[in-house]
Scaffold this active site. Structure first.
Site, PDB file in Angstrom:
ATOM      1  N   TYR A 165       2.700 -15.227  -6.804  1.00 40.24           N
ATOM      2  CA  TYR A 165       3.560 -15.168  -5.545  1.00 40.24           C
ATOM      3  C   TYR A 165       4.498 -16.300  -5.506  1.00 40.24           C
ATOM      4  CZ  TYR A 165       0.140 -11.839  -3.935  1.00 40.24           C
ATOM      5  OH  TYR A 165      -0.662 -10.725  -3.703  1.00 40.24           O
ATOM      6  N   LYS A 208      -8.622 -12.226 -15.231  1.00 37.10           N
ATOM      7  CA  LYS A 208      -8.230 -11.188 -16.208  1.00 37.10           C
ATOM      8  C   LYS A 208      -8.402 -11.717 -17.701  1.00 37.10           C
ATOM      9  CE  LYS A 208      -7.453  -6.688 -17.011  1.00 37.10           C
ATOM     10  NZ  LYS A 208      -8.502  -5.738 -16.982  1.00 37.10           N
ATOM     11  N   ASP A 250     -11.019  -6.145 -12.443  1.00 39.39           N
ATOM     12  CA  ASP A 250     -11.312  -4.577 -12.384  1.00 39.39           C
ATOM     13  C   ASP A 250     -12.875  -4.426 -12.143  1.00 39.39           C
ATOM     14  OD1 ASP A 250     -11.281  -5.741 -14.800  1.00 39.39           O
ATOM     15  OD2 ASP A 250     -10.715  -4.017 -15.905  1.00 39.39           O
ATOM     16  N   ASP A 288      -5.968 -11.944  -2.757  1.00 36.67           N
ATOM     17  CA  ASP A 288      -5.262 -11.155  -1.613  1.00 36.67           C
ATOM     18  C   ASP A 288      -5.873  -9.723  -1.605  1.00 36.67           C
ATOM     19  OD1 ASP A 288      -3.421 -10.265   0.169  1.00 36.67           O
ATOM     20  OD2 ASP A 288      -1.751 -10.170  -1.275  1.00 36.67           O
ATOM     21  N   ASP A 299      -9.098  -8.177   1.113  1.00 36.88           N
ATOM     22  CA  ASP A 299      -8.842  -6.917   2.061  1.00 36.88           C
ATOM     23  C   ASP A 299      -9.853  -5.895   1.694  1.00 36.88           C
ATOM     24  OD1 ASP A 299      -6.704  -8.080   3.349  1.00 36.88           O
ATOM     25  OD2 ASP A 299      -5.441  -6.386   2.865  1.00 36.88           O
TER      26      ASP A 299
END
Ligand code: NAD
Length: 356
Positions: free
Chosen positions: A142, A191, A223, A247, A251
């Site tokens: 980001y 990852k 994942d 992020d 959620d």
């Protein structure tokens, strides 16, 4: 002890829920002999309407000189057509940057009394879960180099993920310190089978883990983590992860609790000054009706007492009062069963205060 709190009420239901949390703070202050001086500052759409910009200088200065910050929510349809740099949401990034908030703590807890709201299978929901997500907030993709360029197939865009060892160590320490006070387990999500930043992340987290005897450290690929959160959320205690993975996963974790009006959050820096806010938005569809659930903001205030002011007993007291109100069957509209009676924002606040 007197604590100075900057209040950023914001838009929509923001003023209603922040005022509820302030009432709870004053009540707990009275019980334990503290006083909280709360000073309101403009933010978001309310600031645009009043002074033409979403994050006025006075607001940033007010937050910087306060002991901590309590935020409601910003945004709404009235300001949706403004250009990006004038949108209310722009103020959120601005205030996080101004306060140097690099850690985001997001608890996702399934309240036994609200088990029926959980969208997961009964056999999964019945085990319950209590997860703390520790998300890195100021690094990663980001904030990395980005842009457009001409590529082999014409126009292309790119974003870059970059993490320093320093940033990873800093957030890992927060996660291990947090786990020490909870279930003594950190799941680090990355990852590492594909990304170089994840390989540095994994190596560094394990180096930090050596400083924390007795705290288990488990690696999980992102994942798989997305899958495990819905398959067996009870396996998690503290999750630590990068900005983008955090992020998305936070959620997902909030949704499996089934009640967006219940979840608080804290954003922290190296000082004790933090920014505390519910995870939900300004809910323009119910603003002004007096039916918003104030619990996420009240629990955010409890997180402020715990993390910024080291008032753990007072924070426990608020959290227990919320549990007690829920266990007594008291509900606001968003968590009530269809057709059942429900309390207004201020009635729910009164019930929580009564139980302190
Ligand atoms: P939202 O979280 O505001 O609302 C989603 C749904 O949940 C709505 O039906 C709403 O009524 C309900 N809801 C949310 N909080 C509730 C509460 N405390 N009690 C009862 N019901 C509640 O998300 P949205 O509708 O996508 O966004 C509305 C506005 O909020 C947008 O302008 C968005 O940009 C902004 N937003 C702000 C923040 C923030 O300030 N941190 C975060 C997310 C969204």
């Amino acid at each position: 002890m007197n604590y100075n709190i900057a209040l950023l009420r914001g838009d929509g239901i923001g003023p209603e829920i922040v005022d509820s949390a302030v009432r709870v703070l004053h009540a707990i202050g009275q019980k334990y002999g503290h006083s909280f001086t709360c000073t309101p500052y403009l933010i978001g759409g309310a600031a645009i309407d009043a002074v033409g910009e979403p994050l006025p200088k006075e607001t940033v200065e007010g937050c910087l000189k306060s002991d901590s910050v309590l935020l409601g929510a910003v945004g709404g349809p009235k300001w949706d057509s403004l250009p990006g740099n004038l949108r209310p949401e722009k103020a959120l990034l601005g205030i996080r940057a101004a306060l140097g908030l690099f850690t985001n703590l997001r608890p996702a807890r399934l309240y036994p009394a609200l088990k029926d709201a959980c969208p997961l299978r009964e056999s999964v929901a019945s085990s319950g879960f209590d997860i703390m997500i520790v998300r890195e907030l100021t690094g990663g993709i980001y904030f990395g180099d980005r842009g457009y360029r001409e590529g082999k197939y014409g126009e292309e865009a790119y974003d870059t993920e970059c993490y320093s060892r320093f940033e990873i160590e800093r957030i890992a320490r927060v996660a291990f310190e947090t786990a020490k006070k909870r279930g003594s387990k950190v799941t680090s999500i990355d990852k590492a089978n594909v990304l170089e930043t994840s390989r540095l992340w994994r190596r560094t987290v394990h180096e930090v883990a050596k400083e924390f005897d007795g705290v288990e450290c488990v690696d999980m690929l992102v994942d798989n983590a997305a899958m495990q959160l819905v398959k067996n959320p009870a396996q998690f205690d503290v999750i630590v992860t990068s900005n983008m993975f955090g992020d998305i996963l936070s959620d997902e974790a909030s949704q499996i609790t089934g009640s967006i009006g219940m979840l608080p959050s804290a954003s922290l820096n190296e000082t004790s000054r933090g920014l505390y806010e519910p995870i939900h938005g300004s809910a323009p569809d119910i603003a002004g009706k007096g039916i918003a659930n104030p619990i996420a903001t009240i629990l955010s205030a409890a997180m402020m007492l715990r993390h910024s002011f080291s008032l753990a007993a007072e924070a426990d007291d608020i959290e227990n009062a919320v549990d007690s109100a829920l266990n007594a069957g008291l509900r606001t509209a968003d968590i009530a069963e269809r057709g059942a009676d429900y309390l207004s924002t201020s009635q729910m606040t009164d019930e929580i205060i009564k139980r302190l």
